[in-house]
Design a protein around this motif. Structure first.
Motif, mmCIF file in Angstrom:
data_model
loop_
_atom_site.group_PDB
_atom_site.id
_atom_site.type_symbol
_atom_site.label_atom_id
_atom_site.label_comp_id
_atom_site.label_asym_id
_atom_site.label_seq_id
_atom_site.Cartn_x
_atom_site.Cartn_y
_atom_site.Cartn_z
ATOM 1 N N TYR A 521 5.588 -6.750 -5.860
ATOM 2 C CA TYR A 521 4.161 -7.090 -5.883
ATOM 3 C C TYR A 521 3.313 -5.883 -6.290
ATOM 4 N N THR A 522 3.703 -4.700 -5.819
ATOM 5 C CA THR A 522 2.979 -3.484 -6.220
ATOM 6 C C THR A 522 3.087 -3.285 -7.729
ATOM 7 N N LEU A 523 4.280 -3.507 -8.255
ATOM 8 C CA LEU A 523 4.476 -3.406 -9.704
ATOM 9 C C LEU A 523 3.615 -4.423 -10.440
ATOM 10 N N ALA A 524 3.567 -5.647 -9.912
ATOM 11 C CA ALA A 524 2.742 -6.700 -10.542
ATOM 12 C C ALA A 524 1.271 -6.313 -10.543
ATOM 13 N N ILE A 525 0.809 -5.708 -9.451
ATOM 14 C CA ILE A 525 -0.605 -5.296 -9.351
ATOM 15 C C ILE A 525 -0.912 -4.189 -10.348
ATOM 16 N N LEU A 526 -0.027 -3.184 -10.428
ATOM 17 C CA LEU A 526 -0.275 -2.051 -11.317
ATOM 18 C C LEU A 526 -0.243 -2.459 -12.785
ATOM 19 N N THR A 527 0.658 -3.356 -13.114
ATOM 20 C CA THR A 527 0.747 -3.804 -14.515
ATOM 21 C C THR A 527 -0.229 -4.936 -14.812
ATOM 22 N N GLY A 528 -0.734 -5.582 -13.753
ATOM 23 C CA GLY A 528 -1.651 -6.713 -13.934
ATOM 24 C C GLY A 528 -3.104 -6.380 -13.690
ATOM 25 N N LYS A 529 -3.454 -5.101 -13.716
ATOM 26 C CA LYS A 529 -4.837 -4.642 -13.569
ATOM 27 C C LYS A 529 -5.488 -5.155 -12.290
ATOM 28 N N ASP A 530 -4.795 -4.990 -11.159
ATOM 29 C CA ASP A 530 -5.316 -5.396 -9.839
ATOM 30 C C ASP A 530 -5.703 -6.873 -9.798
ATOM 31 N N ASN A 531 -4.830 -7.693 -10.372
ATOM 32 C CA ASN A 531 -5.073 -9.146 -10.364
ATOM 33 C C ASN A 531 -5.178 -9.630 -8.908
ATOM 34 N N PRO A 532 -6.299 -10.332 -8.530
ATOM 35 C CA PRO A 532 -6.472 -10.779 -7.138
ATOM 36 C C PRO A 532 -5.312 -11.640 -6.633
ATOM 37 N N LYS A 533 -4.720 -12.396 -7.537
ATOM 38 C CA LYS A 533 -3.605 -13.262 -7.147
ATOM 39 C C LYS A 533 -2.451 -12.431 -6.590
ATOM 40 N N TYR A 534 -2.149 -11.311 -7.276
ATOM 41 C CA TYR A 534 -1.060 -10.458 -6.822
ATOM 42 C C TYR A 534 -1.462 -9.654 -5.583
ATOM 43 N N LEU A 535 -2.731 -9.314 -5.500
ATOM 44 C CA LEU A 535 -3.215 -8.588 -4.318
ATOM 45 C C LEU A 535 -3.082 -9.461 -3.061
ATOM 46 N N ARG A 536 -3.393 -10.762 -3.178
ATOM 47 C CA ARG A 536 -3.272 -11.675 -2.021
ATOM 48 C C ARG A 536 -1.816 -11.776 -1.572
ATOM 49 N N ARG A 537 -0.913 -11.840 -2.567
ATOM 50 C CA ARG A 537 0.505 -11.972 -2.206
ATOM 51 C C ARG A 537 1.025 -10.695 -1.532
ATOM 52 N N ARG A 538 0.563 -9.539 -2.058
ATOM 53 C CA ARG A 538 1.019 -8.301 -1.415
ATOM 54 C C ARG A 538 0.422 -8.172 -0.018
ATOM 55 N N ALA A 539 -0.819 -8.639 0.157
ATOM 56 C CA ALA A 539 -1.440 -8.583 1.481
ATOM 57 C C ALA A 539 -0.649 -9.448 2.472
ATOM 58 N N ALA A 540 -0.193 -10.613 1.996
ATOM 59 C CA ALA A 540 0.613 -11.494 2.858
ATOM 60 C C ALA A 540 1.941 -10.828 3.212
ATOM 61 N N CYS A 541 2.529 -10.161 2.220
ATOM 62 C CA CYS A 541 3.800 -9.459 2.438
ATOM 63 C C CYS A 541 3.614 -8.331 3.448
ATOM 64 N N LEU A 542 2.534 -7.573 3.293
ATOM 65 C CA LEU A 542 2.233 -6.475 4.217
ATOM 66 C C LEU A 542 1.969 -6.985 5.625
ATOM 67 N N THR A 543 1.370 -8.159 5.707
ATOM 68 C CA THR A 543 1.103 -8.757 7.022
ATOM 69 C C THR A 543 2.411 -9.065 7.735
ATOM 70 N N HIS A 544 3.367 -9.602 6.994
ATOM 71 C CA HIS A 544 4.685 -9.871 7.579
ATOM 72 C C HIS A 544 5.349 -8.581 8.062
ATOM 73 N N LEU A 545 5.068 -7.500 7.350
ATOM 74 C CA LEU A 545 5.646 -6.207 7.720
ATOM 75 C C LEU A 545 4.801 -5.477 8.769
ATOM 76 N N LYS A 546 3.736 -6.167 9.236
ATOM 77 C CA LYS A 546 2.815 -5.619 10.244
ATOM 78 C C LYS A 546 2.097 -4.357 9.768
ATOM 79 N N LYS A 547 1.918 -4.251 8.469
ATOM 80 C CA LYS A 547 1.137 -3.138 7.909
ATOM 81 C C LYS A 547 -0.270 -3.663 7.625
ATOM 82 N N TYR A 548 -0.986 -3.918 8.720
ATOM 83 C CA TYR A 548 -2.260 -4.625 8.622
ATOM 84 C C TYR A 548 -3.348 -3.817 7.910
#
Length: 671
Positions: A521-548
């Motif tokens: 997801y980080t790779l997708a964000i960096l190559t996708g110019k901070d696309n909100p869609k990828y940011l939401r998915r990484r935020a969900a992933c971070l939430t699962h990892l408790k990196k709030y």
């Protein structure tokens, strides 16, 4: 008046003598113009009388001092001496006032030295000497050469036998005339009277070397060194002949190298510096001696003096690799990073084969520091260059390749091989970059940074999935490094890479491999110019990892880009942010996000809250925050929070609080 009366008589007895006497009378009376006319008449007379000419020349010489024509003064006195030395001495003692004699002697000394040093005015004599040239033709053959100066120096010695400068001038004239033994005798006599005279010692040293007495010559040079007056050689070198200067330079250089080879104490180094200074003065400019002396100064801690010597070399030869690297090492010792790096890079560009061994010869700490500085400069420069994506200017990239190639020869750490690979990629040498990676890291490429470089090269071959995997691993370790590498990839490749990375991230999320998904997801964000869609998915992933806190940063970026999103998406984003704030125990901020969601669309917000974290938890939070505002007497804010909380759930505690708010605020209007 007596002279005028005698000159007015018809019989012209002693005519020249009377003119000379009247000239001196006018001179003493400060009638310089009349005095000069009389002296000129004597000198230009068809049948000049030697004694009268000597007086006239001496008188005219005095006048020329006041006019600033010191060279012509010297010529007049040399001519007078060659006519008759004893008469010239008598004239000076008899006719030149005592208070003018000191200045006259000083002027004659200085002009004599200039003549021997060849620092004289061009051209010859004036027409005023025409008659003298006819009658005394030998005069102008000698007047400006060493014999003439010898006559002048002999005059000066007779006038003041204790004056060392005059005796040295006579010895110098004898040396230039080839009378080495006579010069040696004069100097030896002078030394017996003044044993600590550096000018005498230095001249005697040269004569001993010239005669082949190397030991004696060296002992005399040692005395000069002990006295500490090495600068005494400066005026002498213009007098020495070329072959003797070369002899002096060779001897002093060899002595210095012998000392430096056998001894390492500070006193020995200082002695070597003195010999090197002699060699430099003797040759006028000795690049090899300047280099050695500069390094000696560096060893003694005299860093500014060392830089001065290096600058002297670079003034003559701006591309001298040894001087550039030497000056760079001095800047290194002074902790002047910018200057040190600049000099060493310039040296590497000129002759890397000289600079690399020099760096390797440094102590470990110094070597480690300079290589770190060079690497830091190279990485920073390369980052700036690739960020512009302008690869048309090849020279800066070639310079970086030179630096990188030198670094891997100096140090074998992986970071230097990584930088060299980057430089190869930037220069378009892809096959060479692949080969170097394999050679430096092996075929398995266990190093994540090396694997990421290989991924860049694989993208050139359209192998996107494999490249995405390597990039995703680097994304978790060093996002900044990944940003740098992505500059090597064109826009179309970045877009494709972004899509592949997002798809792989989604698969891993479903399989609950959150750590691996995070990298994609980080790779997708960096190559996708901070696309909100990828940011939401990484935020969900971070939430699962408790990196709030990290997830919250992503949601902040998402909300900042809300202008083009649907209402439903915006509401859900605020709810997601509220949920993260609850996890971070930032309850007031969480309540604010939920209120914003409810204000946008109540039904969508309620549905989102039900899906997580649930209405009960949210209403409890609303009650807690409202209760706090109530206690702080912020009744209006407490009312607002209570009101929105009841929309989520008809919580009994919230109802009670609302009743209390009505009762407490009966004296004012909440609505």
């Amino acid at each position: 008046d007596i002279c005028d009366h005698l000159l007015a008589e018809e019989q012209k007895t002693y005519y020249n003598t009377l003119l000379a006497l009247r000239g001196f009378c006018s001179l003493h009376a400060h009638n310089h113009q009349e005095a000069l006319q009389d002296f000129q008449k004597v000198v230009e007379h068809d049948s000049p009388h030697p004694n009268s000419c000597i007086k006239a020349l001496c008188g005219r010489g005095l006048l020329r001092i006041s006019d600033g024509s010191h060279y012509l003064t010297a010529l007049d006195y040399i001519t007078a001496c060659q006519l008759k030395l004893e008469e010239t001495i008598f004239t000076i003692k008899s006719y030149v006032p005592w208070n003018q004699r000191g200045l006259l002697l000083k002027v004659l000394q200085e002009e004599g030295q200039k003549m021997l040093q060849k620092k004289r005015y061009p051209g010859g004599s004036s027409a005023s000497f025409s008659s003298l040239k006819v009658i005394f033709p030998f005069l102008f053959f000698l007047s400006r050469d060493a014999p003439g100066v010898y006559q002048l120096a002999s005059l000066l010695v007779e006038l003041d036998t204790s004056d060392e400068a005059s005796r040295i001038l006579r010895a110098d004239a004898l040396y230039q005339m080839g009378c080495v033994e006579e010069a040696h005798k004069l100097l030896s006599l002078a030394l017996s009277e003044s044993p600590q005279s550096s000018p005498v010692l230095a001249r005697l040293a040269l004569l001993q070397l010239k005669k082949g007495f190397m030991y004696d010559g060296n002992q005399l040079l040692k005395k000069v060194i002990r006295i500490g007056d090495t600068s005494c050689l400066l005026p002498i070198m213009d007098i020495f002949k070329d072959e003797d200067r070369k002899l002096m330079k060779t001897h002093c250089r060899c002595r210095a190298l012998t000392i430096l080879k056998d001894k390492r104490e500070d006193a020995d180094i200082k002695e070597a510096i003195a010999y090197l200074s002699f060699a430099i003065i003797a040759s006028g400019y000795a690049e090899d001696c300047l280099l050695i002396r500069a390094r000696c100064y560096g060893r003694l801690g005299q860093k500014k003096t060392a830089i001065f010597d290096f600058n002297a070399i670079l003034k003559e030869d701006p591309r001298n690799a040894q001087a550039l690297s030497g000056r760079g090492f001095i800047h290194l010792a002074l902790k002047q990073q910018k200057e040190a790096v600049q000099d060493l890079i310039s040296a590497l560009k000129v002759e890397a084969g000289v600079v690399i061994p020099a760096i390797l010869s440094l102590k470990h700490e110094a070597r480690r520091l300079i290589t770190q500085w060079l690497l830091q400069h190279g990485r920073m420069t390369l980052t700036e260059l690739v960020a512009t994506k302008d690869f048309s200017k090849r020279e800066p990239f070639r310079d970086l390749l030179i630096i990188a190639k030198a670094l891997i020869k100096i140090c074998k750490d992986s970071q230097y091989h990584i930088f060299y690979t980057d430089a190869l990629i930037a220069n378009g040498k892809y096959e060479e970059a692949v080969n170097h990676l394999r050679e430096a890291f092996g075929h398995s490429l266990a190093d994540d940074f090396a694997s990421a470089r290989l991924a860049v090269l694989q993208l050139k071959r359209r192998n996107v999935p494999v490249a995405a995997r390597s990039f995703s691993i680097l994304a978790k370790r060093d996002e900044r490094e990944l940003r740098f590498l992505l500059n090597f990839i064109d826009a179309k490749q970045r877009e494709h890479l972004s899509q592949i990375a997002a798809q792989e991230g989604n698969v891993l999320m479903k399989e609950r491999h959150y750590e691996k998904a995070l990298g994609y997801y980080t790779l997708a964000i960096l190559t996708g110019k901070d696309n909100p869609k990828y940011l939401r998915r990484r935020a969900a992933c971070l939430t699962h990892l408790k990196k709030y806190d990290k997830a919250l940063e992503d949601m902040d970026k998402v909300i900042q880009k809300h202008s083009h999103n649907s209402l439903k998406t915006r509401v859900e984003d605020h709810c997601s942010k509220g949920r993260l704030l609850l996890a971070l125990a930032e309850e007031a901020a969480a309540v604010k996000q939920y209120i914003e969601a409810l204000q946008l669309d109540e039904s969508i917000a309620l549905f989102s809250i039900m899906n997580g974290p649930g209405s009960e938890i949210v209403t409890q939070t609303f009650h807690k925050v409202a209760q706090y505002n109530f206690e702080m007497q912020h009744y209006e804010e407490a009312w607002k929070i209570t009101d929105y909380g009841l929309k989520i759930d008809k919580n009994s505690e919230l109802k009670k609080l609302k009743t209390r708010l009505k009762r407490e605020s009966s004296s004012c209007s909440i609505h």
